[in-house]
Design a protein around this motif. Structure first.
Motif, mmCIF file in Angstrom:
data_model
loop_
_atom_site.group_PDB
_atom_site.id
_atom_site.type_symbol
_atom_site.label_atom_id
_atom_site.label_comp_id
_atom_site.label_asym_id
_atom_site.label_seq_id
_atom_site.Cartn_x
_atom_site.Cartn_y
_atom_site.Cartn_z
ATOM 1 N N ILE A 274 -1.495 6.255 -7.053
ATOM 2 C CA ILE A 274 -2.349 5.193 -6.502
ATOM 3 C C ILE A 274 -2.010 4.987 -5.028
ATOM 4 C CG2 ILE A 274 -3.015 2.765 -6.637
ATOM 5 C CD1 ILE A 274 -2.318 2.808 -9.577
ATOM 6 N N SER A 275 -3.018 5.016 -4.196
ATOM 7 C CA SER A 275 -2.839 4.718 -2.777
ATOM 8 C C SER A 275 -3.544 3.404 -2.455
ATOM 9 C CB SER A 275 -3.395 5.854 -1.906
ATOM 10 O OG SER A 275 -4.763 6.095 -2.206
ATOM 11 N N TYR A 276 -3.202 2.834 -1.300
ATOM 12 C CA TYR A 276 -3.705 1.511 -0.961
ATOM 13 C C TYR A 276 -4.260 1.497 0.461
ATOM 14 C CZ TYR A 276 -1.115 -0.028 -5.084
ATOM 15 O OH TYR A 276 -0.649 -0.180 -6.378
ATOM 16 N N VAL A 277 -5.257 0.641 0.660
ATOM 17 C CA VAL A 277 -5.803 0.417 1.996
ATOM 18 C C VAL A 277 -5.968 -1.075 2.226
ATOM 19 C CG1 VAL A 277 -7.078 2.605 2.126
ATOM 20 C CG2 VAL A 277 -8.210 0.562 1.214
ATOM 21 N N SER A 278 -5.980 -1.441 3.492
ATOM 22 C CA SER A 278 -6.385 -2.780 3.891
ATOM 23 C C SER A 278 -7.839 -2.679 4.317
ATOM 24 C CB SER A 278 -5.520 -3.269 5.059
ATOM 25 O OG SER A 278 -6.106 -4.402 5.666
ATOM 26 N N GLY A 279 -8.699 -3.456 3.692
ATOM 27 C CA GLY A 279 -10.115 -3.418 4.028
ATOM 28 C C GLY A 279 -10.633 -4.806 4.348
#
Length: 380
Positions: A274-279
């Protein structure tokens, strides 16, 4: 052949089984809230203590000068206790009433209070007592720093899932912002419903948050550190789109996004694939009975800080005096929101023969009835 070993059944407490499902969920939510309050109230002293780059994520477009100047005026102690993952500063804030969900130390609230001016007001709500005390402490400081006759900020201690109980009236806010906090809430649907209720018609929810590349499994949600870092509670980004539309908001408009790096090797291992982003997204509360039809819109160049063009989101850039066709929902947003005075909106403009003729540059060369060169009919 060896006898197959039967998997051990997980024993469930008879007490848990006897509880109504609603009570179980309430107990789980309370535990999550307590863990988050302890994590941000006692464990973390500054952004340096976070285990991800969430608080360092950069917006994909530059901030306007007015927002930078406002941030530079915020007290250093307030900035030190800031734990957000973006900078939710929408355009055209003068005179607006703004609510900040999960306001923390109050950094964004104070920057926004400078931008709304004395005729506007900013309310922050947070459940962590330590952070509320920090934010309230510096109300007089920022009032004097901004040169206001009276304060235009209020800080409430309470849960985002219970805005009305905390003292926020329905249909009272022009804009709601939030900065990497909804991912910490166990009941995101209730948070979004509450936000929808307190927004005025035409109001906007403009916020940054953490999103996951896949659905986060339950065992990661049960890890208090992963949850405190926003990783355990991050929504799968496709689920977010479905959720906000189910609540009643418009289609989300993506403004900016940046990858989040996990510094802690142990947490990174737990997250697996699982990867994460700030959106950062913006979504609107539109009138329920509203005719939506595509339109030709022209930006007038009147939004402060954006005289030449307004980058509404990553897919819509409105240049001054340039007509652009938009779909029905976007036309409704521009017509019903605070941006209405800044656009010339022509419904059914795509059916106008005059606009088409202007775009094609075509003109009549001769009269169709006489066959003579244009004279009385006039060459255009």
């Amino acid at each position: 052949m060896p006898t197959a070993v039967k998997p051990r059944r997980r024993r469930v407490s008879k007490f848990i089984l006897s509880l109504p499902l609603k009570n179980i969920f309430v107990n789980m939510s309370t535990q999550v809230h307590d863990n988050v309050k302890q994590y941000y109230g006692s464990r973390l002293e500054s952004t340096c203590d976070l285990q991800t780059s969430a608080a360092c994520s950069l917006p994909c477009r530059p901030m306007p000068k007015s927002a930078i100047e406002a941030l530079n005026l915020v007290h250093p102690e307030v900035t030190k206790r800031f734990f957000g993952c973006g900078l939710p500063v929408p355009e055209k804030l003068q005179g607006c009433r703004i609510l900040d969900l999960g306001s923390g130390s109050g950094r964004d609230c104070y920057a926004l209070s400078k931008l709304v001016g004395e005729t506007g007001h900013v309310t922050g709500i947070d459940m962590t007592e330590e952070l509320i005390l920090v934010s309230r402490k510096y109300i007089p400081y920022h009032q004097e720093k901004f040169g206001f006759e009276k304060p235009n900020t209020t800080f409430l201690q309470g849960n985002m899932e219970k805005l009305t109980a905390a003292g926020v009236e329905n249909d009272s806010m022009d804009i709601i912002v939030s900065n990497c906090v909804i991912c910490l809430c166990p009941d995101k649907k209730t948070v979004l419903r509450e936000a929808y209720k307190v927004l005025k018609e035409g109001g906007e929810l403009y916020y940054s948050d953490m999103y996951a590349s896949n659905v986060v499994p339950d065992h990661l949600k049960e890890d208090s550190v992963l949850w405190g870092e926003g990783m355990g509670g991050s929504l799968y980004w496709r689920d977010f789109i479905s959720l906000v539309q189910e609540v009643g908001f418009s289609t989300p408009h993506l403004i900016s996004a940046s990858h989040i790096e996990v510094h802690n090797c142990e947490l990174k291992k737990k997250a697996g694939d699982i990867s994460y982003v700030s959106g950062t997204y913006r979504l609107f509360k539109l009138p329920k009975k509203l005719e939506m039809s595509s339109a030709i819109v022209t930006y007038k160049g009147t939004v402060p800080d954006y005289p030449c063009q307004l980058e509404f989101d990553s897919s819509h850039c409105f240049k001054k005096d340039v007509a652009l066709q938009v779909d029905g929902e976007m036309a409704a947003i521009l017509q019903c929101s605070r941006f209405s005075p800044d656009f010339c909106i022509q419904k059914y403009g795509h059916l106008s023969p005059f606009l088409l003729a202007d775009n094609l540059g075509s003109s009549v060369k001769q009269c169709s009835k006489t066959g003579k060169a244009a004279g009385g009919c006039g060459e255009t």
